[in-house]
Design a protein around this motif. Structure first.
Motif, short mmCIF file in Angstrom:
data_model
loop_
_atom_site.label_atom_id
_atom_site.label_comp_id
_atom_site.label_asym_id
_atom_site.label_seq_id
_atom_site.Cartn_x
_atom_site.Cartn_y
_atom_site.Cartn_z
N UNK A 46 0.82 -1.21 0.00
CA UNK A 46 0.00 0.00 0.00
C UNK A 46 0.86 1.27 0.00
N UNK A 47 2.12 1.12 0.40
CA UNK A 47 3.05 2.27 0.43
C UNK A 47 4.22 2.02 -0.52
N UNK A 48 3.92 1.46 -1.69
CA UNK A 48 4.99 1.03 -2.59
C UNK A 48 5.86 2.17 -3.11
N UNK A 49 5.36 3.42 -3.00
CA UNK A 49 6.18 4.56 -3.40
C UNK A 49 7.22 4.90 -2.34
N UNK A 50 7.09 4.29 -1.14
CA UNK A 50 8.02 4.60 -0.04
C UNK A 50 8.83 3.40 0.43
#
Length: 212
Positions: A46-50
């Protein structure tokens, strides 16, 4: 306590080196039962950008009449998000180690070990007996249970199996995650051989980083 246990305690105390180095990025290894690691993986996706999932493993250890099951996952990403996921892990009874770039650049032959704590203790004793040298840099243990299957339950009435299985799941099976380093190639070879004999998951940390 035995001499080996005393040695482990000394090593663990000496290994309380802070990994809170000034860094925007951290690696993190989280271990525990399947449900816990599923939750962590969901949060990471869910936080794949981070944060990125480097790999995930499901381990089944077959020991006499009991099969012990656990998962672990390696993450890499923003230090603030890694610390958030580590907090979730600890709240749910898992084990984690956060690995700062300092260890990768300054420590030789980094090796990651994941196994039940009793296997880790036996491993340390056997490594000492062959006089291989290593340092424990980071370690953590679970406080929650890992899943176990009772092999004989297939021969038991269903209601009996349903009663005793939770007792095995709630037994004190402590899972450890450990980061070690060693300077000599021969010690790496000995450590891998001994770890395998104790059914300890072991990998060269820098190899994983280079592959990703």
């Amino acid at each position: 306590m035995t001499g080996t246990e005393d040695k482990i305690q000394v090593l663990r105390q000496a290994a309380k080196v802070s990994n809170e180095q000034s860094s925007d990025k951290l690696w993190c290894v989280i271990a525990g039962n399947v449900e816990l690691v599923n939750n962590i993986a969901y949060e990471a996706i869910a936080s794949k950008d981070r944060v990125k999932i480097i790999f995930r493993e499901h381990i089944v250890l077959k020991e006499s009449l009991v099969h012990k099951k656990f998962d672990f996952v390696m993450l890499y990403g923003d230090s603030s998000k890694i610390r958030e996921l580590s907090y979730i892990c600890k709240e749910k009874g898992g084990a984690y180690i956060q690995i700062a770039p300092y260890y990768v650049s300054d420590e030789p032959n980094l090796m990651l070990l994941v196994a039940p704590d009793d296997a880790i203790k036996k491993f340390v004793g056997d490594v000492e007996r062959v006089r291989s040298q290593f340092s424990i840099l980071l370690e953590d243990q679970t406080t929650g249970f890992i899943e176990t299957d009772l092999k004989v339950k297939m021969w038991l009435p269903k209601f009996v199996a349903n009663l005793i299985t939770p007792l095995f799941n709630m037994s004190e099976v402590v899972l450890s995650t450990v980061l070690i380093s060693t300077e000599k190639g021969i010690d790496v070879k000995n450590i891998r051989k001994i770890a395998k004999s104790h059914k300890i998951f072991v990998l060269n940390f820098k190899d994983i980083i280079m592959e990703n």
